[in-house]
Design an enzyme around this catalytic site. Structure first.
Site, PDB file in Angstrom:
ATOM      1  CE  LYS A 215      -1.858   2.555   3.149  1.00 32.27           C
ATOM      2  NZ  LYS A 215      -1.753   3.464   2.562  1.00 32.27           N
TER       3      LYS A 215
ATOM      4  CD  GLU B 271      12.129   3.529   9.008  1.00 35.69           C
ATOM      5  OE1 GLU B 271      12.124   4.826   9.496  1.00 35.69           O
ATOM      6  OE2 GLU B 271      12.102   3.989   7.906  1.00 35.69           O
TER       7      GLU B 271
ATOM      8  CB  CYS C 289      12.425   9.168   9.022  1.00 34.04           C
ATOM      9  SG  CYS C 289      12.824   7.787   7.589  1.00 34.04           S
TER      10      CYS C 289
ATOM     11  CD  GLU D  74       9.591  13.403  11.943  1.00 38.32           C
ATOM     12  OE1 GLU D  74      10.721  12.142  10.593  1.00 38.32           O
ATOM     13  OE2 GLU D  74       8.894  12.222  12.117  1.00 38.32           O
TER      14      GLU D  74
END
Length: 484
Positions: A177, A251, A286, A387
């Site tokens: 996906k 992750e 990331c 973040e």
């Protein structure tokens, strides 16, 4: 800007492309222009059910093949990816506006396919003695069956390599996906799987909104899930998967520290830090080194070199090979990132050194933000702890090695950390103290199939790459044969 290529956004289930999907469809917006460049079909619950059924059938066929045949088919797939690397790179640009100069670097898929193809015919099990018994005790590793792999919009081809490749090598079928924001390269990869001779349904590619994603993670026919993305979504996936006790690998995000010691080559450190910070994918990674910790004795010199490098980055049409800095993914994200910058300025979280605004002129229609650098940042501020996922970098001072380690570890995240030094002893000593899954010394984040990759703390759990990455897609079975 170049948006004339025909883009196929139909689902791939079994051997069929499906445009009339249960989840409807949406226009795909090219971030460099803010204009549609294709239409994406969106999987709903009915499509996920169909894909799981196709996956079950294909997995039974796949596992019936000899190990040699499965190995050779994965090598054929790697060859197909190699032949179509330029096409997949262009589709990456269409997907999320990443400059073509970097897009080819995301096609690590070929390397992972070749690496894991080599494990198909290698032993995955062992035999062990049993205490006080002559019995034969076998420990085997078997595929789960049908697994779900959920990719973020900024790395579908990386995830295809690091997750889909080992899943196939382990003997599984995959529901892949990709994000509806960036589906085109993933869908073409699914077609290449068919063209290389893999059974139809072994890799189903199903872009979806939340409805389709929830149907995937709740489906009892999905035996394991690998998710790459943010913590908020990860919590929802874990809760949904818990209904059927489906194991999940995650992750997740990062707020990676990049430590620049006084003895570092400052010219090189500035270039590496600019590349790994606000430049690559406009900081939408990331692995972005968004906190740069600089020894106080070289702080001013480093900042000058770093800012000069950032300000000289070529920005513009992502299809121009000279361009290295592109747009952010959407209008929503552009607004969100600008609000982070405004709040940091208003609260005095740091000194705005450069950037901080939206770009205008010929770029006004797209989602272009200036690469933004804050200096003298407070490590306790939201600017340093949250973040941002955009071209925003914080620079902090440190006095000595102990303070550098303390500041680097003072974060809820732990995906990557970077060290810039010419002192090998210092590099080893500091690397062992840093709370992060990957440590890069005088090196950018460059994942490889030989190295396990994953996070500490809120950056996730489980690994991709290496044997660890293969074992994520294999379950253990113990067989004991009585010999008395």
């Amino acid at each position: 800007m170049s948006t004339t290529e025909t883009l196929n956004g139909a689902l791939l289930i079994g051997g069929d492309r499906i445009t009339a999907a249960a989840g409807g469809s949406q226009d795909h917006i090219f971030p460099a222009t803010g204009q549609p460049n294709g239409t994406v079909a969106l999987a709903g619950a009915e499509d996920i059910e169909l894909a799981v059924r196709a996956g079950r059938e294909a997995q039974r066929e796949w596992i019936s093949y000899s190990a040699d045949r499965r190995r050779d088919l994965l090598i054929d797939l790697a060859d197909a990816v190699h032949e179509h690397t330029a096409e997949l790179s262009r589709l990456n640009v269409h997907d999320y506006g990443v400059p073509i100069s970097f897009a080819i670097n995301t096609i690590v898929l070929e390397r992972f396919l070749r690496h894991y193809a080599g494990y198909v015919d290698k032993p995955h099990g062992l035999s062990t003695p049993v205490a006080e018994s002559p019995d034969l005790n076998l420990v085997e590793r078997e595929p789960y069956g049908v697994v779900g792999v959920i990719a973020p919009w900024n790395g579908a081809m990386v995830v295809a390599g690091s997750c889909v490749a080992p899943a196939l090598a382990a003997g599984n079928a995959v529901l892949f996906k990709p994000s509806a924001l960036a589906p085109f390269a993933a869908l073409r990869f699914g077609e290449l799987c068919l063209e290389a001779g893999l059974p139809p349904g072994l890799v189903n590619v199903v872009p979806a909104r939340a409805e389709g994603g929830e149907a995937l993670v709740r489906h009892p026919g999905i035996r394991k899930i690998h998710f790459t993305g943010g913590g908020v979504t990860a919590r929802k996936i874990l809760a949904a998967a818990a209904e059927n006790l489906i194991p999940v690998v995650a992750e997740l995000g990062g707020k990676s520290a990049n430590i620049v010691f006084a003895d570092a080559d400052l010219d090189y450190a500035a270039r590496l830090s600019a590349y790994q910070g606000p430049i690559v994918q406009s900081g939408q990674s990331c692995a972005s080194a968004s906190r740069v910790l600089v020894h106080e004795s070289v702080y001013d010199a480093f900042v000058e070199k770093f800012v000069a490098t950032v300000e000289q980055a070529a920005v513009g049409d992502p299809f121009d090979p000279a361009v290295v800095f592109g747009p952010v993914i959407s209008e929503l994200d552009a607004t969100r990132i600008l609000s982070v910058i405004d709040e940091a300025v208003a609260t005095g979280a740091g000194e705005l050194v450069t950037g901080g605004k939206r770009m205008g002129g010929a770029l006004a229609g797209g989602y272009y933000l200036e690469p933004t650098v804050f200096g003298e940042v407070d490590n306790g501020s939201p600017l340093a702890r949250t973040e941002t996922f955009g071209p925003v970098v914080s620079i902090l001072r440190f006095r000595d090695e102990a303070e550098a380690v303390r500041l680097a570890n003072d974060s809820p995240y732990g995906l990557n950390a970077f060290i810039q030094t010419t002192d090998l002893v210092c590099a080893h000593r500091v690397a062992r103290q840093l709370e992060a899954g990957s440590i890069w010394i005088n090196q950018v984040s460059d994942i490889s199939p030989q190295g396990p990759y994953g996070g500490y703390k809120q950056s996730g759990f489980g690994r991709t790459g290496g044997l660890d990455g293969l074992y994520e897609f294999l379950q253990v079975k113990n067989i004991r044969i009585g010999m008395s």
